[in-house]
Design a protein around this motif. Structure first.
Motif, PDB file in Angstrom:
ATOM      1  N   VAL A 105       0.772  -1.214   0.000  1.00  0.00           N
ATOM      2  CA  VAL A 105       0.131  -0.151  -0.019  1.00  0.00           C
ATOM      3  C   VAL A 105       1.002   1.234  -0.020  1.00  0.00           C
ATOM      4  CG1 VAL A 105      -1.691   1.220   1.060  1.00  0.00           C
ATOM      5  CG2 VAL A 105      -1.698  -1.188   1.060  1.00  0.00           C
ATOM      6  N   LEU A 106       1.955   1.221   0.723  1.00  0.00           N
ATOM      7  CA  LEU A 106       2.881   2.412   0.806  1.00  0.00           C
ATOM      8  C   LEU A 106       3.586   2.636  -0.423  1.00  0.00           C
ATOM      9  CD1 LEU A 106       4.328   1.881   4.490  1.00  0.00           C
ATOM     10  CD2 LEU A 106       2.682   3.634   3.981  1.00  0.00           C
ATOM     11  N   CYS A 107       3.929   1.548  -1.061  1.00  0.00           N
ATOM     12  CA  CYS A 107       4.675   1.421  -2.255  1.00  0.00           C
ATOM     13  C   CYS A 107       3.720   2.019  -3.376  1.00  0.00           C
ATOM     14  CB  CYS A 107       5.191   0.267  -2.480  1.00  0.00           C
ATOM     15  SG  CYS A 107       5.990   0.165  -4.335  1.00  0.00           S
ATOM     16  N   CYS A 108       2.309   1.546  -3.365  1.00  0.00           N
ATOM     17  CA  CYS A 108       1.443   2.150  -4.287  1.00  0.00           C
ATOM     18  C   CYS A 108       1.251   3.641  -4.039  1.00  0.00           C
ATOM     19  CB  CYS A 108       0.188   1.372  -4.103  1.00  0.00           C
ATOM     20  SG  CYS A 108      -1.134   2.321  -5.116  1.00  0.00           S
ATOM     21  N   LYS A 109       0.922   4.262  -2.897  1.00  0.00           N
ATOM     22  CA  LYS A 109       1.019   5.454  -2.547  1.00  0.00           C
ATOM     23  C   LYS A 109       2.059   6.187  -3.236  1.00  0.00           C
ATOM     24  CE  LYS A 109      -2.278   5.450   1.487  1.00  0.00           C
ATOM     25  NZ  LYS A 109      -2.131   5.791   2.973  1.00  0.00           N
ATOM     26  N   PHE A 110       3.420   6.009  -2.726  1.00  0.00           N
ATOM     27  CA  PHE A 110       4.699   6.650  -3.154  1.00  0.00           C
ATOM     28  C   PHE A 110       4.582   6.768  -4.881  1.00  0.00           C
ATOM     29  CE2 PHE A 110       8.998   6.471  -4.565  1.00  0.00           C
ATOM     30  CZ  PHE A 110       9.572   7.711  -4.302  1.00  0.00           C
ATOM     31  N   ASN A 111       4.226   5.434  -5.557  1.00  0.00           N
ATOM     32  CA  ASN A 111       4.165   5.696  -6.891  1.00  0.00           C
ATOM     33  C   ASN A 111       3.288   6.530  -7.705  1.00  0.00           C
ATOM     34  OD1 ASN A 111       6.338   3.597  -7.087  1.00  0.00           O
ATOM     35  ND2 ASN A 111       4.973   1.765  -7.014  1.00  0.00           N
ATOM     36  N   TYR A 112       2.245   6.596  -7.001  1.00  0.00           N
ATOM     37  CA  TYR A 112       1.014   7.324  -7.408  1.00  0.00           C
ATOM     38  C   TYR A 112       1.575   8.953  -7.179  1.00  0.00           C
ATOM     39  CZ  TYR A 112      -3.363   9.607  -8.086  1.00  0.00           C
ATOM     40  OH  TYR A 112      -4.382  10.715  -8.789  1.00  0.00           O
ATOM     41  N   PHE A 113       2.011   9.308  -6.122  1.00  0.00           N
ATOM     42  CA  PHE A 113       2.579  10.450  -5.980  1.00  0.00           C
ATOM     43  C   PHE A 113       3.533  10.742  -6.630  1.00  0.00           C
ATOM     44  CE2 PHE A 113       5.511  13.133  -3.254  1.00  0.00           C
ATOM     45  CZ  PHE A 113       4.636  14.306  -3.005  1.00  0.00           C
ATOM     46  N   PHE A 114       4.602  10.261  -6.966  1.00  0.00           N
ATOM     47  CA  PHE A 114       5.539  10.278  -7.568  1.00  0.00           C
ATOM     48  C   PHE A 114       5.303  10.645  -9.032  1.00  0.00           C
ATOM     49  CE2 PHE A 114       9.062   9.080 -10.606  1.00  0.00           C
ATOM     50  CZ  PHE A 114      10.375   9.981  -9.987  1.00  0.00           C
ATOM     51  N   THR A 115       4.306   9.905  -9.967  1.00  0.00           N
ATOM     52  CA  THR A 115       3.786  10.157 -11.046  1.00  0.00           C
ATOM     53  C   THR A 115       3.094  11.575 -11.202  1.00  0.00           C
ATOM     54  OG1 THR A 115       1.849   8.870 -10.606  1.00  0.00           O
ATOM     55  CG2 THR A 115       3.655   7.644 -11.444  1.00  0.00           C
ATOM     56  N   ILE A 116       2.311  11.979 -10.164  1.00  0.00           N
ATOM     57  CA  ILE A 116       1.694  13.206 -10.301  1.00  0.00           C
ATOM     58  C   ILE A 116       2.745  14.271 -10.275  1.00  0.00           C
ATOM     59  CG2 ILE A 116       0.201  14.812  -9.213  1.00  0.00           C
ATOM     60  CD1 ILE A 116      -1.563  12.412  -8.115  1.00  0.00           C
ATOM     61  N   LYS A 117       3.700  14.001  -9.485  1.00  0.00           N
ATOM     62  CA  LYS A 117       4.658  15.274  -9.198  1.00  0.00           C
ATOM     63  C   LYS A 117       5.658  15.328 -10.186  1.00  0.00           C
ATOM     64  CE  LYS A 117       6.193  16.792  -5.480  1.00  0.00           C
ATOM     65  NZ  LYS A 117       5.703  18.167  -4.914  1.00  0.00           N
ATOM     66  N   THR A 118       5.797  14.331 -11.228  1.00  0.00           N
ATOM     67  CA  THR A 118       6.742  14.557 -12.421  1.00  0.00           C
ATOM     68  C   THR A 118       5.984  14.749 -13.549  1.00  0.00           C
ATOM     69  OG1 THR A 118       6.283  12.130 -12.786  1.00  0.00           O
ATOM     70  CG2 THR A 118       8.244  12.710 -11.429  1.00  0.00           C
ATOM     71  N   LYS A 119       4.539  15.242 -13.377  1.00  0.00           N
ATOM     72  CA  LYS A 119       3.632  15.583 -14.575  1.00  0.00           C
ATOM     73  C   LYS A 119       4.170  17.254 -14.581  1.00  0.00           C
ATOM     74  CE  LYS A 119      -0.333  12.834 -14.577  1.00  0.00           C
ATOM     75  NZ  LYS A 119      -1.769  12.677 -14.319  1.00  0.00           N
ATOM     76  N   GLU A 120       3.834  17.430 -16.219  1.00  0.00           N
ATOM     77  CA  GLU A 120       4.369  18.768 -16.209  1.00  0.00           C
ATOM     78  C   GLU A 120       3.093  19.794 -15.860  1.00  0.00           C
ATOM     79  OE1 GLU A 120       4.708  19.216 -20.454  1.00  0.00           O
ATOM     80  OE2 GLU A 120       6.386  18.162 -20.682  1.00  0.00           O
ATOM     81  N   MET A 121       3.419  20.958 -15.691  1.00  0.00           N
ATOM     82  CA  MET A 121       2.525  21.987 -15.065  1.00  0.00           C
ATOM     83  C   MET A 121       1.274  22.210 -16.031  1.00  0.00           C
ATOM     84  SD  MET A 121       4.758  24.222 -13.006  1.00  0.00           S
ATOM     85  CE  MET A 121       3.480  25.366 -12.177  1.00  0.00           C
ATOM     86  N   ALA A 122       0.649  21.132 -16.517  1.00  0.00           N
ATOM     87  CA  ALA A 122      -0.425  21.341 -17.324  1.00  0.00           C
ATOM     88  C   ALA A 122      -1.668  21.313 -16.870  1.00  0.00           C
ATOM     89  CB  ALA A 122      -0.321  20.211 -18.514  1.00  0.00           C
ATOM     90  N   GLN A 123      -2.801  21.563 -17.461  1.00  0.00           N
ATOM     91  CA  GLN A 123      -4.460  21.549 -16.756  1.00  0.00           C
ATOM     92  C   GLN A 123      -4.741  19.860 -16.627  1.00  0.00           C
ATOM     93  OE1 GLN A 123      -5.526  24.393 -15.863  1.00  0.00           O
ATOM     94  NE2 GLN A 123      -7.135  23.407 -14.951  1.00  0.00           N
ATOM     95  N   ILE A 124      -5.174  19.801 -15.395  1.00  0.00           N
ATOM     96  CA  ILE A 124      -5.685  18.616 -15.032  1.00  0.00           C
ATOM     97  C   ILE A 124      -7.012  18.195 -16.411  1.00  0.00           C
ATOM     98  CG2 ILE A 124      -6.893  17.254 -13.454  1.00  0.00           C
ATOM     99  CD1 ILE A 124      -5.703  18.423 -11.477  1.00  0.00           C
ATOM    100  N   GLN A 125      -6.743  17.027 -16.539  1.00  0.00           N
ATOM    101  CA  GLN A 125      -7.814  16.471 -17.684  1.00  0.00           C
ATOM    102  C   GLN A 125      -8.889  15.776 -16.814  1.00  0.00           C
ATOM    103  OE1 GLN A 125      -7.544  17.347 -20.810  1.00  0.00           O
ATOM    104  NE2 GLN A 125      -5.522  18.353 -20.026  1.00  0.00           N
ATOM    105  N   TYR A 126      -9.815  15.502 -17.693  1.00  0.00           N
ATOM    106  CA  TYR A 126     -11.061  14.603 -17.053  1.00  0.00           C
ATOM    107  C   TYR A 126     -10.526  13.273 -16.862  1.00  0.00           C
ATOM    108  CZ  TYR A 126     -16.039  12.804 -17.055  1.00  0.00           C
ATOM    109  OH  TYR A 126     -17.100  12.429 -16.588  1.00  0.00           O
ATOM    110  N   LYS A 127      -9.686  12.789 -17.564  1.00  0.00           N
ATOM    111  CA  LYS A 127      -9.309  11.337 -17.021  1.00  0.00           C
ATOM    112  C   LYS A 127      -8.594  11.129 -15.899  1.00  0.00           C
ATOM    113  CE  LYS A 127      -6.971   7.398 -19.398  1.00  0.00           C
ATOM    114  NZ  LYS A 127      -6.186   6.989 -18.237  1.00  0.00           N
ATOM    115  N   ASP A 128      -7.788  12.206 -15.822  1.00  0.00           N
ATOM    116  CA  ASP A 128      -7.207  12.101 -14.192  1.00  0.00           C
ATOM    117  C   ASP A 128      -7.939  12.072 -13.249  1.00  0.00           C
ATOM    118  OD1 ASP A 128      -4.856  12.307 -15.834  1.00  0.00           O
ATOM    119  OD2 ASP A 128      -4.714  14.666 -15.730  1.00  0.00           O
ATOM    120  N   LEU A 129      -9.136  12.776 -13.209  1.00  0.00           N
ATOM    121  CA  LEU A 129     -10.029  12.954 -12.061  1.00  0.00           C
ATOM    122  C   LEU A 129     -10.802  11.556 -12.058  1.00  0.00           C
ATOM    123  CD1 LEU A 129     -11.747  16.435 -12.801  1.00  0.00           C
ATOM    124  CD2 LEU A 129      -9.790  15.915 -11.098  1.00  0.00           C
TER     125      LEU A 129
END
Length: 321
Positions: A4-28
């Motif tokens: 669970v902790l690994c999953c949380k870290f991976n999700y947090f890392f993927t969001i942090k590494t995204k470019e400063m673009a607008q959030i898309q419908y699919k992300d929500l």
């Protein structure tokens, strides 16, 4: 648990590494922002933001969530660009980690342990507590002072410092009231919202289907219980704050360059004025010298014309004779 902790870290890392673009419908959709509470626990004032009901659970309209996130980002960006602070408030367990990390990264004040009553309305007392915490830290860090304190007293001071840091560590650098609040769960943080409303501080908040969106200024209809949903919206607000900080830095640099250009123009203008003054003074000297030069010429002309007068008189006498 490690998975669970690994999953949380991976999700947090993927969001942090995204470019400063607008959030898309699919992300929500992927983050589960659309999941609301059970239908029997809903607040009727959230009806405009509910898309449908499925399996006894309300589904949030993500189109309205996107619009609300965009409006909240624009507001937060303008606040930070003006040089003011945005306070993060999230005492919910699943929101504490992401909110504290994002607030520390942006150097913004945050509250993740417990909201102390009067943190905004009685800010002078909070400042005294912060001053006390800094004094204790200074006493314990100074070896000469620490050696003179009794062991029991030193232990008591250490406990008091730890308690103050736990409650007020996120607002240690806050010298004045924040310009806005970002709240994760408005039902849980009702004291913070009440104080902000009393002082006229705007509130940006995540509103689930069991809450009242009318008590906040910028309501973001979203699931405020899931870690992924909280992470996505918190990072979206963080991106807007980061953009505002960068734009403020750019504005300062442009203002400094403009001041330099204005100073150079002022110096150039002053030089032109001095040069014109020198030219005009030299022209005045030349004009003054011309009459002095013309006087000898007039005397020479008078001397040349003087002998002609007796000759004219002689010719007149001959004509009379």
């Amino acid at each position: 648990m490690p998975d669970v902790l690994c999953c949380k870290f991976n999700y947090f890392f993927t969001i942090k590494t995204k470019e400063m673009a607008q959030i898309q419908y699919k992300d929500l959709l992927d983050a589960g922002v659309h999941f609301g509470h059970l239908t029997r626990k809903w607040d009727p004032r959230m009806a405009p933001y509910i898309f449908m009901e499925k399996n006894g659970i309300h589904i949030i309209d993500l189109n309205q969530s996107l619009e609300a996130i965009t409006a909240a980002q624009a507001f937060v960006k303008s606040v930070v660009r003006s040089g003011r602070k945005v306070m993060f408030v999230a005492t919910k367990k699943q929101a504490q980690e992401i909110v504290s990390e994002e607030a520390n990264r942006l150097k913004m004040p945050f509250v993740t342990e417990r909201w102390l009553g009067g943190m905004l309305t009685n800010f002078t007392t909070i400042k005294k507590s912060l001053k006390k915490m800094n004094n204790i830290e200074r006493m314990l860090s100074d070896e000469a002072t620490a050696n003179n304190i009794a062991k029991r007293e030193k232990l008591m001071l250490g406990r008091e410092k730890a308690k103050l840091e736990k409650l007020l560590g996120g607002v240690a650098d806050l010298s004045r009231l924040p310009a806005a609040l970002f709240v994760v769960d408005i039902k849980r943080e009702h004291l913070a919202i009440a104080e902000a409303k009393r002082l006229g501080i705007p509130v940006v908040a995540m509103c689930d289907t069991n809450s009242n969106p009318e008590i906040v200024d910028f309501a973001i209809p979203a699931n405020d219980d899931a870690y992924k949903s909280i992470s996505l919206i918190t990072l979206a607000i963080g991106k807007a704050i980061e953009e505002g900080i960068l734009e403020r830095k750019t504005d300062k640099e442009n203002a400094a360059l403009q001041e330099e250009e204005d100073a150079k123009r002022a110096v150039d203008t002053a030089r032109e004025v001095v040069n014109r003054g020198e030219e005009s003074s030299e022209g005045g000297k030349r004009k003054r010298v011309k009459p002095a030069d013309a006087a000898p010429e007039a005397e020479v002309v008078a001397e040349e014309t003087a002998p002609e007068a007796p000759a004219a008189e002689a010719s007149a006498e001959e004509s009379e004779a």
